[in-house]
Design a protein around this motif. Structure first.
Motif, PDB file in Angstrom:
ATOM      1  N   LEU A 168       0.857  -1.183   0.000  1.00 49.15           N
ATOM      2  CA  LEU A 168       0.000   0.000   0.000  1.00 49.15           C
ATOM      3  C   LEU A 168       0.894   1.234   0.000  1.00 49.15           C
ATOM      4  N   PRO A 169       0.460   2.335  -0.602  1.00 51.22           N
ATOM      5  CA  PRO A 169       1.296   3.536  -0.605  1.00 51.22           C
ATOM      6  C   PRO A 169       1.400   4.145   0.788  1.00 51.22           C
ATOM      7  N   GLU A 170       2.564   4.703   1.090  1.00 56.81           N
ATOM      8  CA  GLU A 170       2.773   5.371   2.372  1.00 56.81           C
ATOM      9  C   GLU A 170       1.786   6.522   2.554  1.00 56.81           C
ATOM     10  N   GLU A 171       1.328   7.079   1.430  1.00 62.40           N
ATOM     11  CA  GLU A 171       0.401   8.223   1.466  1.00 62.40           C
ATOM     12  C   GLU A 171      -0.978   7.862   2.004  1.00 62.40           C
ATOM     13  N   ILE A 172      -1.194   6.591   2.328  1.00 64.50           N
ATOM     14  CA  ILE A 172      -2.486   6.202   2.901  1.00 64.50           C
ATOM     15  C   ILE A 172      -2.768   6.973   4.190  1.00 64.50           C
ATOM     16  N   ARG A 173      -1.728   7.531   4.775  1.00 63.42           N
ATOM     17  CA  ARG A 173      -1.905   8.303   6.013  1.00 63.42           C
ATOM     18  C   ARG A 173      -2.801   9.526   5.824  1.00 63.42           C
ATOM     19  N   PHE A 174      -2.996   9.957   4.562  1.00 66.43           N
ATOM     20  CA  PHE A 174      -3.825  11.136   4.304  1.00 66.43           C
ATOM     21  C   PHE A 174      -5.322  10.818   4.360  1.00 66.43           C
ATOM     22  N   LEU A 175      -5.686   9.545   4.426  1.00 67.14           N
ATOM     23  CA  LEU A 175      -7.111   9.169   4.494  1.00 67.14           C
ATOM     24  C   LEU A 175      -7.583   9.277   5.949  1.00 67.14           C
ATOM     25  N   LYS A 176      -7.624  10.491   6.439  1.00 66.54           N
ATOM     26  CA  LYS A 176      -7.854  10.740   7.863  1.00 66.54           C
ATOM     27  C   LYS A 176      -9.233  10.302   8.345  1.00 66.54           C
ATOM     28  N   LYS A 177     -10.203  10.192   7.428  1.00 63.53           N
ATOM     29  CA  LYS A 177     -11.565   9.812   7.838  1.00 63.53           C
ATOM     30  C   LYS A 177     -11.839   8.325   7.634  1.00 63.53           C
ATOM     31  N   LEU A 178     -10.833   7.571   7.212  1.00 68.10           N
ATOM     32  CA  LEU A 178     -11.049   6.148   6.936  1.00 68.10           C
ATOM     33  C   LEU A 178     -11.387   5.392   8.216  1.00 68.10           C
ATOM     34  N   ARG A 179     -12.494   4.662   8.193  1.00 69.05           N
ATOM     35  CA  ARG A 179     -12.953   3.902   9.357  1.00 69.05           C
ATOM     36  C   ARG A 179     -12.890   2.392   9.123  1.00 69.05           C
ATOM     37  N   GLN A 180     -13.004   1.955   7.863  1.00 63.59           N
ATOM     38  CA  GLN A 180     -12.991   0.526   7.567  1.00 63.59           C
ATOM     39  C   GLN A 180     -12.056   0.259   6.388  1.00 63.59           C
ATOM     40  N   LEU A 181     -11.116  -0.672   6.573  1.00 64.35           N
ATOM     41  CA  LEU A 181     -10.159  -1.023   5.527  1.00 64.35           C
ATOM     42  C   LEU A 181     -10.101  -2.549   5.414  1.00 64.35           C
ATOM     43  N   PHE A 182     -10.443  -3.054   4.230  1.00 65.45           N
ATOM     44  CA  PHE A 182     -10.498  -4.495   3.998  1.00 65.45           C
ATOM     45  C   PHE A 182      -9.454  -4.878   2.947  1.00 65.45           C
ATOM     46  N   LEU A 183      -8.545  -5.785   3.324  1.00 65.13           N
ATOM     47  CA  LEU A 183      -7.423  -6.177   2.455  1.00 65.13           C
ATOM     48  C   LEU A 183      -7.284  -7.693   2.387  1.00 65.13           C
ATOM     49  N   VAL A 184      -8.356  -8.414   2.545  1.00 66.85           N
ATOM     50  CA  VAL A 184      -8.325  -9.877   2.623  1.00 66.85           C
ATOM     51  C   VAL A 184      -7.781 -10.488   1.332  1.00 66.85           C
ATOM     52  N   SER A 185      -6.942 -11.500   1.486  1.00 66.23           N
ATOM     53  CA  SER A 185      -6.454 -12.324   0.366  1.00 66.23           C
ATOM     54  C   SER A 185      -5.793 -11.503  -0.743  1.00 66.23           C
ATOM     55  N   ASN A 186      -4.731 -10.798  -0.364  1.00 64.23           N
ATOM     56  CA  ASN A 186      -3.842 -10.161  -1.320  1.00 64.23           C
ATOM     57  C   ASN A 186      -2.453 -10.778  -1.121  1.00 64.23           C
ATOM     58  N   ASN A 187      -1.425 -10.094  -1.576  1.00 65.06           N
ATOM     59  CA  ASN A 187      -0.050 -10.580  -1.402  1.00 65.06           C
ATOM     60  C   ASN A 187       0.789  -9.559  -0.641  1.00 65.06           C
ATOM     61  N   ILE A 188       0.163  -8.850   0.277  1.00 63.51           N
ATOM     62  CA  ILE A 188       0.825  -7.769   1.004  1.00 63.51           C
ATOM     63  C   ILE A 188       1.822  -8.333   2.011  1.00 63.51           C
TER      64      ILE A 188
END
Length: 347
Positions: A168-188
């Motif tokens: 995921l990009p480091e810039e994800i920190r700018f999503l200040k209002k994010l309440r739910q993040l779903f990343l199931v079954s990737n290759n992270i």
């Protein structure tokens, strides 16, 4: 049946607000829809539509459009004329791209559902959807997320389940209002440090990835639900090894000296560093030792610290300890570590 419904709607003129033609085996979007200029809701899911009719651009009051489970191969350009659109469902198509300019007119879009498509990438223009709060992209073929997506500062829910993401990009920190993040079954493999800045995040699901360790500060997230089953998390398996003496490069020694002087605002160095933007940028990437707090640039020891998850988290079964990534500046600090901090070695 579809024709009769349209005829009846046309008689209603601009007073017609809702048209539902779901599951009518429609292969071509009726051009007569363009005459229903007062339409608010158009449901055409579960048909065989492969293209949008040009006349749809006249539906400037449309707020909900459902084209789920059809045969579209791209997000159509006509979308940019639907300036009142708030909810757009395009799940279950064959979409692999966005037509040029699609996002330009969708400034009021709140929800975009693109689940079960063939997307391998998202356009940079996704960042123009400034009102977007809910974005669902599960069951696609995405390998990366564009930085521009992280400019969607109103985003509350992001669903990226069942893709092919490796990071995921480091810039994800700018999503200040994010309440739910779903990343199931990737290759992270690694979560970015920026995820620790998401103070509003309440639900995080990373099950089925290849994550071993979490960034420092992860334990301070105010999660209510956290799921991580199916990841090869680090376990407490201490290895006893002889510690070598610290041998740093001249570059590292110089960098540590300069950084320490800048921290006390040495006037000569503060002024001199302004003339060397490349050096200033490099030094800005310095980290602090978790033991002594001193800065370092590129020479460090990577360790893992095991901490219990917050008591407020609803977690995966058997998650007793969360492994956090910790960086130390020297073997001297490593010798002063707490009992719950372990060095990471390659076997």
């Amino acid at each position: 049946m579809a024709e009769r419904l349209l005829v009846r709607a046309l008689k209603g003129g601009e007073s017609t607000k809702i048209i539902t033609l779901s599951g009518k085996k429609i292969s071509k979007m009726p051009s007569t829809l363009g005459k229903l200029t007062g339409l608010k809701t158009l449901n055409l899911q579960n048909n065989q539509i492969s293209n949008m009719c040009p006349e749809i651009i006249f539906l400037t009051q449309l707020s909900l459009l459902n084209l789920g489970n059809n045969l579209l191969k791209e997000v159509p350009e006509e979308m940019k004329y639907l300036t009142s659109l708030k909810w757009l469902h395009l799940f279950g198509n064959q979409i692999c791209s966005f037509a040029s300019g699609t996002c330009d007119g969708l400034q009021n879009l709140i929800l975009l559902n693109l689940n079960n498509n063939q997307l391998t990438r998202l356009p940079e223009e996704i960042g123009r959807l400034k009102s977007l709060m809910y974005l669902s992209l599960s069951y696609n073929k995405l390998t990366i997320i564009p930085i521009e997506l992280c400019s969607l500062t109103d985003l509350s829910e992001l669903n990226l389940n069942y893709n092919q993401l490796v990071c995921l990009p480091e810039e994800i920190r700018f999503l200040k209002k994010l309440r739910q993040l779903f990343l199931v079954s990737n290759n992270i493999e690694v979560l970015p440090e920026g995820i620790c800045d998401l103070k509003q995040l309440r639900i995080l699901d990373i099950a089925g990835n290849v994550i071993q360790i979490f960034p420092q500060g992860f334990q301070d997230l105010k999660l209510t639900e956290f799921y991580c089953e199916g990841n090869p998390l680090f376990l407490k398996l201490p290895v006893i090894a002889k510690q070598p003496k610290d041998i740093w490069t001249l570059r590292e020694i110089t960098a540590r000296f300069i950084i320490s002087k800048l921290e006390v605002e040495d006037p000569f160095l503060v002024q001199a560093i302004e003339s060397y933007p490349e050096i200033k940028d490099k030094i800005s990437q310095a980290k602090s030792c978790a033991i002594c707090g001193n800065p370092f640039l590129s020479e460090w020891l990577e360790c893992v610290q095991f901490v219990p998850p917050s008591k407020t988290w609803k977690t995966s079964k058997n998650l007793d300890l969360v492994p956090l990534r910790v960086l130390l500046c020297s073997h001297q600090c490593f010798d002063q570590r707490s009992p719950d901090l372990f060095g990471i070695v390659n076997e």
